[in-house]
Write a protein that holds these residues in place. Structure first.
Motif, mmCIF file in Angstrom:
data_model
loop_
_atom_site.group_PDB
_atom_site.id
_atom_site.type_symbol
_atom_site.label_atom_id
_atom_site.label_comp_id
_atom_site.label_asym_id
_atom_site.label_seq_id
_atom_site.Cartn_x
_atom_site.Cartn_y
_atom_site.Cartn_z
ATOM 1 N N THR A 75 3.323 16.388 6.156
ATOM 2 C CA THR A 75 2.552 16.172 7.374
ATOM 3 C C THR A 75 1.364 15.284 7.064
ATOM 4 O OG1 THR A 75 1.230 18.152 6.961
ATOM 5 C CG2 THR A 75 3.192 18.431 8.335
ATOM 6 N N GLY A 76 0.772 14.751 8.106
ATOM 7 C CA GLY A 76 -0.412 13.928 7.927
ATOM 8 C C GLY A 76 -0.149 12.474 8.255
ATOM 9 N N SER A 77 -1.084 11.641 7.841
ATOM 10 C CA SER A 77 -1.015 10.220 8.130
ATOM 11 C C SER A 77 -0.059 9.502 7.183
ATOM 12 C CB SER A 77 -2.412 9.606 8.000
ATOM 13 O OG SER A 77 -2.815 9.599 6.636
ATOM 14 N N PHE A 78 0.100 8.218 7.415
ATOM 15 C CA PHE A 78 0.937 7.350 6.587
ATOM 16 C C PHE A 78 0.555 7.469 5.120
ATOM 17 C CE2 PHE A 78 0.809 3.147 4.502
ATOM 18 C CZ PHE A 78 2.166 2.896 4.390
ATOM 19 N N GLY A 82 2.696 9.517 1.988
ATOM 20 C CA GLY A 82 3.147 8.733 0.834
ATOM 21 C C GLY A 82 2.559 9.247 -0.468
ATOM 22 N N ILE A 83 1.270 9.550 -0.443
ATOM 23 C CA ILE A 83 0.601 10.053 -1.648
ATOM 24 C C ILE A 83 1.113 11.438 -2.017
ATOM 25 C CG2 ILE A 83 -1.624 10.861 -2.550
ATOM 26 C CD1 ILE A 83 -2.902 8.449 -1.116
ATOM 27 N N GLU A 84 1.260 12.298 -1.023
ATOM 28 C CA GLU A 84 1.754 13.652 -1.300
ATOM 29 C C GLU A 84 3.160 13.600 -1.903
ATOM 30 O OE1 GLU A 84 2.181 18.010 0.858
ATOM 31 O OE2 GLU A 84 1.792 16.256 2.086
ATOM 32 N N PHE A 85 3.994 12.710 -1.402
ATOM 33 C CA PHE A 85 5.341 12.553 -1.950
ATOM 34 C C PHE A 85 5.279 12.139 -3.419
ATOM 35 C CE2 PHE A 85 9.046 9.841 -2.828
ATOM 36 C CZ PHE A 85 10.076 10.727 -2.561
ATOM 37 N N GLY A 86 4.426 11.160 -3.738
ATOM 38 C CA GLY A 86 4.288 10.698 -5.117
ATOM 39 C C GLY A 86 3.772 11.775 -6.047
ATOM 40 N N VAL A 87 2.812 12.543 -5.588
ATOM 41 C CA VAL A 87 2.248 13.613 -6.419
ATOM 42 C C VAL A 87 3.279 14.716 -6.640
ATOM 43 C CG1 VAL A 87 0.482 15.428 -6.474
ATOM 44 C CG2 VAL A 87 -0.147 13.103 -5.817
ATOM 45 N N ILE A 88 4.013 15.061 -5.600
ATOM 46 C CA ILE A 88 5.063 16.089 -5.743
ATOM 47 C C ILE A 88 6.096 15.635 -6.767
ATOM 48 C CG2 ILE A 88 7.019 17.180 -4.561
ATOM 49 C CD1 ILE A 88 5.186 17.285 -2.054
ATOM 50 N N VAL A 125 3.818 4.602 -4.797
ATOM 51 C CA VAL A 125 4.232 3.346 -4.175
ATOM 52 C C VAL A 125 5.548 3.526 -3.421
ATOM 53 C CG1 VAL A 125 5.007 0.990 -4.667
ATOM 54 C CG2 VAL A 125 2.945 1.881 -5.760
ATOM 55 N N ALA A 126 6.497 4.185 -4.044
ATOM 56 C CA ALA A 126 7.781 4.423 -3.373
ATOM 57 C C ALA A 126 7.573 5.259 -2.114
ATOM 58 C CB ALA A 126 8.759 5.117 -4.323
ATOM 59 N N GLY A 127 6.743 6.277 -2.194
ATOM 60 C CA GLY A 127 6.459 7.095 -1.024
ATOM 61 C C GLY A 127 5.870 6.286 0.123
ATOM 62 N N LEU A 128 4.980 5.362 -0.209
ATOM 63 C CA LEU A 128 4.379 4.514 0.825
ATOM 64 C C LEU A 128 5.409 3.546 1.416
ATOM 65 C CD1 LEU A 128 0.924 3.816 -0.847
ATOM 66 C CD2 LEU A 128 1.399 5.305 1.112
ATOM 67 N N VAL A 129 6.279 2.991 0.573
ATOM 68 C CA VAL A 129 7.345 2.114 1.082
ATOM 69 C C VAL A 129 8.284 2.890 1.979
ATOM 70 C CG1 VAL A 129 9.394 0.771 0.394
ATOM 71 C CG2 VAL A 129 7.243 0.469 -0.846
ATOM 72 N N PHE A 130 8.682 4.087 1.558
ATOM 73 C CA PHE A 130 9.607 4.889 2.358
ATOM 74 C C PHE A 130 8.957 5.317 3.660
ATOM 75 C CE2 PHE A 130 11.345 6.347 -1.983
ATOM 76 C CZ PHE A 130 12.084 5.178 -2.101
ATOM 77 N N GLU A 131 7.699 5.667 3.612
ATOM 78 C CA GLU A 131 6.987 6.080 4.825
ATOM 79 C C GLU A 131 6.937 4.930 5.826
ATOM 80 O OE1 GLU A 131 4.714 8.118 7.655
ATOM 81 O OE2 GLU A 131 6.011 8.821 6.064
ATOM 82 N N LYS A 132 6.777 3.724 5.337
ATOM 83 C CA LYS A 132 6.719 2.546 6.207
ATOM 84 C C LYS A 132 8.107 2.180 6.750
ATOM 85 C CE LYS A 132 4.252 -0.868 7.831
ATOM 86 N NZ LYS A 132 3.276 -0.593 8.848
ATOM 87 N N MET A 133 9.116 2.241 5.902
ATOM 88 C CA MET A 133 10.452 1.779 6.302
ATOM 89 C C MET A 133 11.348 2.857 6.882
ATOM 90 S SD MET A 133 11.411 -0.894 3.276
ATOM 91 C CE MET A 133 12.777 -1.540 4.238
ATOM 92 N N ASN A 134 11.119 4.107 6.540
ATOM 93 C CA ASN A 134 11.982 5.203 6.954
ATOM 94 C C ASN A 134 11.126 6.429 7.283
ATOM 95 O OD1 ASN A 134 14.144 6.908 7.376
ATOM 96 N ND2 ASN A 134 14.790 6.991 5.249
ATOM 97 N N PRO A 135 10.294 6.304 8.338
ATOM 98 C CA PRO A 135 9.350 7.404 8.661
ATOM 99 C C PRO A 135 10.015 8.682 9.118
ATOM 100 C CG PRO A 135 9.195 5.656 10.297
ATOM 101 C CD PRO A 135 10.187 5.210 9.266
#
Length: 135
Positions: A75-78, A82-88, A125-135
């Motif tokens: 949950t949360g913003s873009f 993305g950051i939470e995904f990377g940290v997980i 970085v991957a999390g941010l790309v995925f969040e942008k391309m596949n929200p």
């Protein structure tokens, strides 16, 4: 499935570029650490070196699939998602592996730490790309 594959390809390209930049930054900023890669344990003269350059695409494909299955939980913003995904990813998959490598192989804590940081950055970085391309 198309979103998973396309976002994985884009993330793979971005991660490859960042990996090469990171390689040169490591050599420039930490020459002593980079010198450890001349140890015989690291085979840089082999024909297998291309496998190294495929790594960003392999990891991005795996992370893209994971993102598609897991994105609904975040949950949360873009930026937050993305950051939470990377940290997980770094804490669940990378940290235990780095712990095992450091405990079982003759590599320095500095090398293992840079590998962990690289994986964390890859996940972010991957999390941010995925969040942008596949929200």
């Amino acid at each position: 499935m198309k979103k998973v594959l396309v976002s994985a390809l884009v993330a793979g390209i971005v991660l490859l570029i960042l990996s090469v930049i990171g390689l040169y930054l490591t050599i420039w900023l930490f020459p002593g650490l980079a010198g450890q890669y001349f140890d015989p344990a690291f085979d840089t003269q082999s024909s297998k070196i291309m496998i190294y350059f495929l790594h960003p695409f392999i990891i991005s494909l795996a992370l893209s699939w994971f993102w598609s299955r897991f994105k609904g939980v975040l949950t949360g913003s873009f930026i937050t998602r993305g950051i939470e995904f990377g940290v997980i990813y770094a804490l669940v998959a990378t940290f235990p592996m780095m712990w095992l490598i450091y405990s079982a192989m003759s590599v320095s804590l500095g090398i293992v730490s840079t590998w962990f940081v690289l994986a964390l950055i890859q996940g972010l970085v991957a999390g941010l790309v995925f969040e942008k391309m596949n929200p």
